[in-house]
Design a protein around this motif. Structure first.
Motif, PDB file in Angstrom:
ATOM      1  N   ILE A  40       0.842  -1.202   0.000  1.00  0.00           N
ATOM      2  CA  ILE A  40       0.000   0.000   0.000  1.00  0.00           C
ATOM      3  C   ILE A  40       0.880   1.256   0.000  1.00  0.00           C
ATOM      4  O   ILE A  40       0.615   2.212  -0.737  1.00  0.00           O
ATOM      5  CB  ILE A  40      -0.960  -0.026   1.220  1.00  0.00           C
ATOM      6  CG1 ILE A  40      -2.026  -1.118   0.988  1.00  0.00           C
ATOM      7  CG2 ILE A  40      -1.608   1.327   1.449  1.00  0.00           C
ATOM      8  CD1 ILE A  40      -2.781  -1.508   2.232  1.00  0.00           C
ATOM      9  N   ARG A  41       1.958   1.228   0.821  1.00  0.00           N
ATOM     10  CA  ARG A  41       2.839   2.407   0.853  1.00  0.00           C
ATOM     11  C   ARG A  41       3.536   2.592  -0.483  1.00  0.00           C
ATOM     12  O   ARG A  41       3.680   3.710  -0.972  1.00  0.00           O
ATOM     13  CB  ARG A  41       3.862   2.267   1.990  1.00  0.00           C
ATOM     14  CG  ARG A  41       3.264   2.583   3.358  1.00  0.00           C
ATOM     15  CD  ARG A  41       4.031   1.923   4.479  1.00  0.00           C
ATOM     16  NE  ARG A  41       5.388   2.433   4.607  1.00  0.00           N
ATOM     17  CZ  ARG A  41       6.428   1.698   4.991  1.00  0.00           C
ATOM     18  NH1 ARG A  41       6.277   0.423   5.245  1.00  0.00           N
ATOM     19  NH2 ARG A  41       7.616   2.238   5.084  1.00  0.00           N
ATOM     20  N   LEU A  42       3.971   1.474  -1.103  1.00  0.00           N
ATOM     21  CA  LEU A  42       4.640   1.574  -2.412  1.00  0.00           C
ATOM     22  C   LEU A  42       3.687   2.148  -3.458  1.00  0.00           C
ATOM     23  O   LEU A  42       4.059   3.026  -4.237  1.00  0.00           O
ATOM     24  CB  LEU A  42       5.143   0.191  -2.849  1.00  0.00           C
ATOM     25  CG  LEU A  42       5.805   0.130  -4.227  1.00  0.00           C
ATOM     26  CD1 LEU A  42       7.066   1.003  -4.259  1.00  0.00           C
ATOM     27  CD2 LEU A  42       6.158  -1.305  -4.612  1.00  0.00           C
ATOM     28  N   GLU A  43       2.416   1.665  -3.452  1.00  0.00           N
ATOM     29  CA  GLU A  43       1.437   2.169  -4.420  1.00  0.00           C
ATOM     30  C   GLU A  43       1.215   3.663  -4.229  1.00  0.00           C
ATOM     31  O   GLU A  43       1.030   4.406  -5.196  1.00  0.00           O
ATOM     32  CB  GLU A  43       0.124   1.388  -4.296  1.00  0.00           C
ATOM     33  CG  GLU A  43       0.207   0.032  -4.984  1.00  0.00           C
ATOM     34  CD  GLU A  43      -0.941  -0.907  -4.620  1.00  0.00           C
ATOM     35  OE1 GLU A  43      -1.866  -0.481  -3.879  1.00  0.00           O
ATOM     36  OE2 GLU A  43      -0.906  -2.069  -5.062  1.00  0.00           O
ATOM     37  N   ALA A  44       1.242   4.130  -2.975  1.00  0.00           N
ATOM     38  CA  ALA A  44       1.070   5.565  -2.706  1.00  0.00           C
ATOM     39  C   ALA A  44       2.235   6.354  -3.311  1.00  0.00           C
ATOM     40  O   ALA A  44       2.028   7.389  -3.951  1.00  0.00           O
ATOM     41  CB  ALA A  44       0.979   5.809  -1.205  1.00  0.00           C
ATOM     42  N   PHE A  45       3.453   5.856  -3.134  1.00  0.00           N
ATOM     43  CA  PHE A  45       4.612   6.557  -3.703  1.00  0.00           C
ATOM     44  C   PHE A  45       4.563   6.547  -5.232  1.00  0.00           C
ATOM     45  O   PHE A  45       4.914   7.519  -5.881  1.00  0.00           O
ATOM     46  CB  PHE A  45       5.926   5.929  -3.215  1.00  0.00           C
ATOM     47  CG  PHE A  45       6.212   6.197  -1.770  1.00  0.00           C
ATOM     48  CD1 PHE A  45       6.148   7.492  -1.266  1.00  0.00           C
ATOM     49  CD2 PHE A  45       6.540   5.166  -0.908  1.00  0.00           C
ATOM     50  CE1 PHE A  45       6.407   7.751   0.077  1.00  0.00           C
ATOM     51  CE2 PHE A  45       6.807   5.406   0.437  1.00  0.00           C
ATOM     52  CZ  PHE A  45       6.730   6.702   0.931  1.00  0.00           C
ATOM     53  N   GLU A  46       4.104   5.428  -5.801  1.00  0.00           N
ATOM     54  CA  GLU A  46       3.987   5.354  -7.268  1.00  0.00           C
ATOM     55  C   GLU A  46       2.932   6.344  -7.757  1.00  0.00           C
ATOM     56  O   GLU A  46       3.103   6.974  -8.797  1.00  0.00           O
ATOM     57  CB  GLU A  46       3.659   3.918  -7.691  1.00  0.00           C
ATOM     58  CG  GLU A  46       4.873   3.003  -7.566  1.00  0.00           C
ATOM     59  CD  GLU A  46       4.547   1.525  -7.792  1.00  0.00           C
ATOM     60  OE1 GLU A  46       5.490   0.755  -8.021  1.00  0.00           O
ATOM     61  OE2 GLU A  46       3.371   1.145  -7.708  1.00  0.00           O
ATOM     62  N   ALA A  47       1.845   6.496  -6.994  1.00  0.00           N
ATOM     63  CA  ALA A  47       0.783   7.436  -7.385  1.00  0.00           C
ATOM     64  C   ALA A  47       1.293   8.866  -7.328  1.00  0.00           C
ATOM     65  O   ALA A  47       0.984   9.679  -8.211  1.00  0.00           O
ATOM     66  CB  ALA A  47      -0.427   7.263  -6.459  1.00  0.00           C
ATOM     67  N   VAL A  48       2.092   9.195  -6.308  1.00  0.00           N
ATOM     68  CA  VAL A  48       2.661  10.546  -6.207  1.00  0.00           C
ATOM     69  C   VAL A  48       3.550  10.815  -7.411  1.00  0.00           C
ATOM     70  O   VAL A  48       3.467  11.861  -8.043  1.00  0.00           O
ATOM     71  CB  VAL A  48       3.477  10.699  -4.891  1.00  0.00           C
ATOM     72  CG1 VAL A  48       4.290  11.986  -4.909  1.00  0.00           C
ATOM     73  CG2 VAL A  48       2.542  10.677  -3.696  1.00  0.00           C
ATOM     74  N   LEU A  52       2.881  13.759 -10.314  1.00  0.00           N
ATOM     75  CA  LEU A  52       3.878  14.762 -10.684  1.00  0.00           C
ATOM     76  C   LEU A  52       4.096  14.757 -12.190  1.00  0.00           C
ATOM     77  O   LEU A  52       4.197  15.809 -12.815  1.00  0.00           O
ATOM     78  CB  LEU A  52       5.211  14.480  -9.978  1.00  0.00           C
ATOM     79  CG  LEU A  52       5.252  14.806  -8.487  1.00  0.00           C
ATOM     80  CD1 LEU A  52       6.560  14.340  -7.883  1.00  0.00           C
ATOM     81  CD2 LEU A  52       5.069  16.305  -8.265  1.00  0.00           C
ATOM     82  N   LEU A  53       4.121  13.566 -12.768  1.00  0.00           N
ATOM     83  CA  LEU A  53       4.331  13.453 -14.209  1.00  0.00           C
ATOM     84  C   LEU A  53       3.127  14.006 -14.965  1.00  0.00           C
ATOM     85  O   LEU A  53       3.267  14.673 -15.978  1.00  0.00           O
ATOM     86  CB  LEU A  53       4.556  11.989 -14.604  1.00  0.00           C
ATOM     87  CG  LEU A  53       5.863  11.389 -14.084  1.00  0.00           C
ATOM     88  CD1 LEU A  53       5.907   9.905 -14.380  1.00  0.00           C
ATOM     89  CD2 LEU A  53       7.058  12.081 -14.700  1.00  0.00           C
ATOM     90  N   SER A  58       0.375  16.572 -20.506  1.00  0.00           N
ATOM     91  CA  SER A  58      -1.085  16.533 -20.565  1.00  0.00           C
ATOM     92  C   SER A  58      -1.609  15.227 -21.179  1.00  0.00           C
ATOM     93  O   SER A  58      -2.770  14.900 -21.003  1.00  0.00           O
ATOM     94  CB  SER A  58      -1.606  17.723 -21.377  1.00  0.00           C
ATOM     95  OG  SER A  58      -1.063  17.684 -22.676  1.00  0.00           O
ATOM     96  N   VAL A  59      -0.778  14.482 -21.863  1.00  0.00           N
ATOM     97  CA  VAL A  59      -1.277  13.224 -22.446  1.00  0.00           C
ATOM     98  C   VAL A  59      -1.314  12.141 -21.369  1.00  0.00           C
ATOM     99  O   VAL A  59      -0.581  12.215 -20.394  1.00  0.00           O
ATOM    100  CB  VAL A  59      -0.403  12.744 -23.646  1.00  0.00           C
ATOM    101  CG1 VAL A  59      -0.430  13.744 -24.779  1.00  0.00           C
ATOM    102  CG2 VAL A  59       1.010  12.445 -23.196  1.00  0.00           C
ATOM    103  N   ILE A  73      14.265  11.151 -14.982  1.00  0.00           N
ATOM    104  CA  ILE A  73      14.402  11.898 -13.727  1.00  0.00           C
ATOM    105  C   ILE A  73      15.557  11.324 -12.910  1.00  0.00           C
ATOM    106  O   ILE A  73      16.397  12.048 -12.397  1.00  0.00           O
ATOM    107  CB  ILE A  73      13.089  11.825 -12.903  1.00  0.00           C
ATOM    108  CG1 ILE A  73      11.981  12.593 -13.631  1.00  0.00           C
ATOM    109  CG2 ILE A  73      13.292  12.397 -11.507  1.00  0.00           C
ATOM    110  CD1 ILE A  73      10.590  12.311 -13.107  1.00  0.00           C
ATOM    111  N   GLY A  74      15.600  10.003 -12.812  1.00  0.00           N
ATOM    112  CA  GLY A  74      16.623   9.344 -12.003  1.00  0.00           C
ATOM    113  C   GLY A  74      17.954   9.268 -12.703  1.00  0.00           C
ATOM    114  O   GLY A  74      18.956   8.971 -12.082  1.00  0.00           O
TER     115      GLY A  74
END
Ligand code: ZN
Ligand code: ZN
Length: 216
Positions: A40-48, A52-53, A58-59, A73-74
Motif C-alpha cells: 500500500i505504501r509503495l502504491e502511494a509513492f507510485e501514485a505521487v 507529478l508526471l 497533458s497526455v 528523472i533518475g
C-alpha cells in the motif's frame, strides 16, 4: 505470516522511482509481494510519482512512458521487472524471487561458505549483489560489520542478532553503524534473501581469508 520489520519509506520511494540497484529492487519486490502494508505504501509513492508526471505532461501516462520518464528523472535505466510466474503448490519463493532462481528451493545451486552455511549468488546488475543464504538451525553467521547497506529478508525459519528477532517476511536493514552476529533459531533451518552494495567487514581471520573466494 506476521511481519514485524518492514521496508523504510526511503527504500520504497527509491524503488517507486526505479532508482535502486537491481539486487535491492529484487528484495523490495519480494517483500512487497508478501506484505500488504508495504504494498500500500509503495502504491502511494507510485501514485505521487504519476501525479507529478501528469502535471508536466497533458497526455495520459501509460506504463512505458512512466518508466521512461522516471528513468530520465533518475538518470538511470528503468529497473527490469521480473516476469510473472504462474502459481504453484506452496512454493517457498515468492514470484519475483522465483523468476531469478528459475524455480523454487530445489533449483538453487548452493555453495558452502563454511560452518554449514551455504549461499547462492543471484544474477543481477551492477551496483549491488543479491544472494540466498541457508543457515542451519542454531548456527551463527560469522559476526561482521557493513561498509554499505545490507538488507536481509527471511523466507523460512528465523534468526536473532544483537538488535532483534527476524521471522518469515521480516527485513533487517543494516548500515555501516551495525555490527552483528546473526544466529538461526533452533527448529527450522533459516533461508534468507540478502542484498548488499559493498563487501561485508568480517571480524574473524578465517572468514576474512575466505572472503575473496565466496564473494560474500
Ligand atoms: Zn512490509
Ligand atoms: Zn550483516
Amino acid at each position: 505470516m506476521t511481519i514485524v520489520h518492514h521496508l523504510s519509506d526511503q527504500l520504497l520511494m527509491a524503488h517507486a522511482a526505479g532508482q535502486l540497484p537491481e539486487a535491492f529492487g529484487l528484495l523490495v519486490a519480494t517483500h512487497v509481494s508478501l506484505c500488504d502494508e508495504c504494498r500500500i505504501r509503495l502504491e502511494a509513492f507510485e501514485a505521487v510519482g504519476g501525479a507529478l508526471l501528469d502535471r508536466c505532461d497533458s497526455v495520459p501516462v501509460d506504463e512505458a512512458r512512466l518508466e521512461a520518464c522516471l528513468a530520465r528523472i533518475g538518470g538511470l535505466a528503468p529497473e527490469p521487472r521480473p516476469a510473472p510466474v504462474p502459481p504453484r503448490a506452496r512454493p517457498l519463493f515468492p514470484a519475483p524471487l522465483d523468476a531469478y532462481v528459475g524455480g523454487d528451493l530445489d533449483k538453487v545451486r548452493w555453495r558452502p561458505v563454511g560452518m554449514g552455511v551455504r549461499q547462492a549468488v543471484l544474477r543481477t546488475g551492477r551496483g549491488a549483489t543479491a544472494r540466498l543464504l541457508y543457515i542451519p538451525a542454531g548456527q551463527a553467521v560469522p559476526d561482521h560489520g557493513h561498509r554499505g547497506l545490507e538488507l536481509t529478508l527471511v523466507l523460512q525459519g528465523a534468526f536473532r542478532d544483537e538488535s532483534d528477532r527476524f521471522g518469515p517476511g521480516d527485513v533487517e536493514i543494516a548500515d555501516p553503524s551495525v555490527k552483528h552476529t546473526p544466529v538461526a533459531e533452533a527448529g527450522a533451518d533459516c533461508i534468507c534473501l540478502a542484498a548488499t552494495d559493498a563487501p561485508l567487514r568480517f571480524t574473524g581471520l578465517i572468514p576474512k581469508l575466505a572472503q575473496p573466494f565466496v564473494r560474500i
